[in-house]
Design a protein around this motif. Sequence first.
Motif, mmCIF file in Angstrom:
data_model
loop_
_atom_site.group_PDB
_atom_site.id
_atom_site.type_symbol
_atom_site.label_atom_id
_atom_site.label_comp_id
_atom_site.label_asym_id
_atom_site.label_seq_id
_atom_site.Cartn_x
_atom_site.Cartn_y
_atom_site.Cartn_z
ATOM 1 N N ASN A 15 0.833 -1.196 0.000
ATOM 2 C CA ASN A 15 0.000 0.000 0.000
ATOM 3 C C ASN A 15 0.876 1.256 0.000
ATOM 4 O O ASN A 15 0.905 2.009 0.968
ATOM 5 C CB ASN A 15 -0.928 -0.040 1.218
ATOM 6 C CG ASN A 15 -1.948 1.058 1.222
ATOM 7 O OD1 ASN A 15 -2.064 1.839 0.287
ATOM 8 N ND2 ASN A 15 -2.701 1.121 2.308
ATOM 9 N N LEU A 28 -3.009 -3.365 -0.148
ATOM 10 C CA LEU A 28 -4.334 -2.899 -0.555
ATOM 11 C C LEU A 28 -4.739 -3.530 -1.881
ATOM 12 O O LEU A 28 -3.970 -3.516 -2.843
ATOM 13 C CB LEU A 28 -4.336 -1.373 -0.683
ATOM 14 C CG LEU A 28 -5.636 -0.724 -1.148
ATOM 15 C CD1 LEU A 28 -6.758 -0.975 -0.143
ATOM 16 C CD2 LEU A 28 -5.429 0.784 -1.335
ATOM 17 N N ASN A 29 -5.941 -4.079 -1.900
ATOM 18 C CA ASN A 29 -6.548 -4.592 -3.126
ATOM 19 C C ASN A 29 -7.933 -3.968 -3.231
ATOM 20 O O ASN A 29 -8.824 -4.298 -2.444
ATOM 21 C CB ASN A 29 -6.652 -6.122 -3.089
ATOM 22 C CG ASN A 29 -7.301 -6.679 -4.338
ATOM 23 O OD1 ASN A 29 -7.313 -6.041 -5.384
ATOM 24 N ND2 ASN A 29 -7.842 -7.871 -4.230
ATOM 25 N N MET A 30 -8.087 -3.041 -4.172
ATOM 26 C CA MET A 30 -9.387 -2.397 -4.351
ATOM 27 C C MET A 30 -10.341 -3.377 -5.037
ATOM 28 O O MET A 30 -10.090 -3.828 -6.155
ATOM 29 C CB MET A 30 -9.244 -1.119 -5.174
ATOM 30 C CG MET A 30 -8.445 -0.030 -4.466
ATOM 31 S SD MET A 30 -9.011 0.354 -2.783
ATOM 32 C CE MET A 30 -10.676 0.930 -3.095
ATOM 33 N N THR A 33 -14.449 0.251 -7.038
ATOM 34 C CA THR A 33 -14.171 1.693 -7.024
ATOM 35 C C THR A 33 -15.323 2.495 -7.617
ATOM 36 O O THR A 33 -15.213 3.704 -7.771
ATOM 37 C CB THR A 33 -12.874 2.010 -7.791
ATOM 38 O OG1 THR A 33 -12.981 1.496 -9.115
ATOM 39 C CG2 THR A 33 -11.661 1.401 -7.090
ATOM 40 N N GLY A 39 -12.232 -1.730 -0.264
ATOM 41 C CA GLY A 39 -10.842 -2.154 -0.354
ATOM 42 C C GLY A 39 -10.553 -3.274 0.622
ATOM 43 O O GLY A 39 -11.007 -3.242 1.763
ATOM 44 N N ASN A 40 -9.820 -4.280 0.165
ATOM 45 C CA ASN A 40 -9.320 -5.318 1.056
ATOM 46 C C ASN A 40 -7.978 -4.829 1.590
ATOM 47 O O ASN A 40 -7.017 -4.681 0.829
ATOM 48 C CB ASN A 40 -9.151 -6.642 0.307
ATOM 49 C CG ASN A 40 -8.644 -7.743 1.213
ATOM 50 O OD1 ASN A 40 -9.019 -7.820 2.373
ATOM 51 N ND2 ASN A 40 -7.787 -8.600 0.683
ATOM 52 N N VAL A 41 -7.924 -4.538 2.882
ATOM 53 C CA VAL A 41 -6.707 -4.020 3.507
ATOM 54 C C VAL A 41 -6.125 -5.122 4.390
ATOM 55 O O VAL A 41 -6.824 -5.677 5.230
ATOM 56 C CB VAL A 41 -6.986 -2.759 4.353
ATOM 57 C CG1 VAL A 41 -5.686 -2.195 4.909
ATOM 58 C CG2 VAL A 41 -7.736 -1.716 3.537
#
Length: 136
Positions: A15, A28-30, A33, A39-41
């Motif tokens: 990230n 981070l994988n959005m 959007t 978002g997968n944090v």
Amino acid sequence: MNTENLSVFPMGEKNEAYARYFVGQSYLNMLSTSGVVIGNVTFEPGCRNNWHIHRAAKGGGQILLCTAGRGWYQEWGKPAQKLGPGDVVNIPADVKHWHGAAKDSWFAHLAVEVPGDETANEWLEPVGAEEYGCLE
């Protein structure tokens, strides 16, 4: 912990875009959007974000859907609360807070941005090492 099995959602890349607002490494994988931002944090052990506020003129805020590992959530002036898979945190707009991993565990959550008018994140000071270090 094997990070391949940390979540049903891919972890994503480091990230870097928000690194200055975190102590430690996050990923981070959005997932979405458009419409609702999700978002997968993923947080490495000991990683946490700075105190921050989700501002909104109307609506807004954030929902955390905890998916893996162990973590923490804290609102300003309140005790920190433990988080684990299946926990849900509803964060109203304009509430100062932070969230992140436990010292000894990876942690992942889906961060759902609640739609609103004139929304913006206000990033504040880091969570102090002494304050964080007291959490068990």
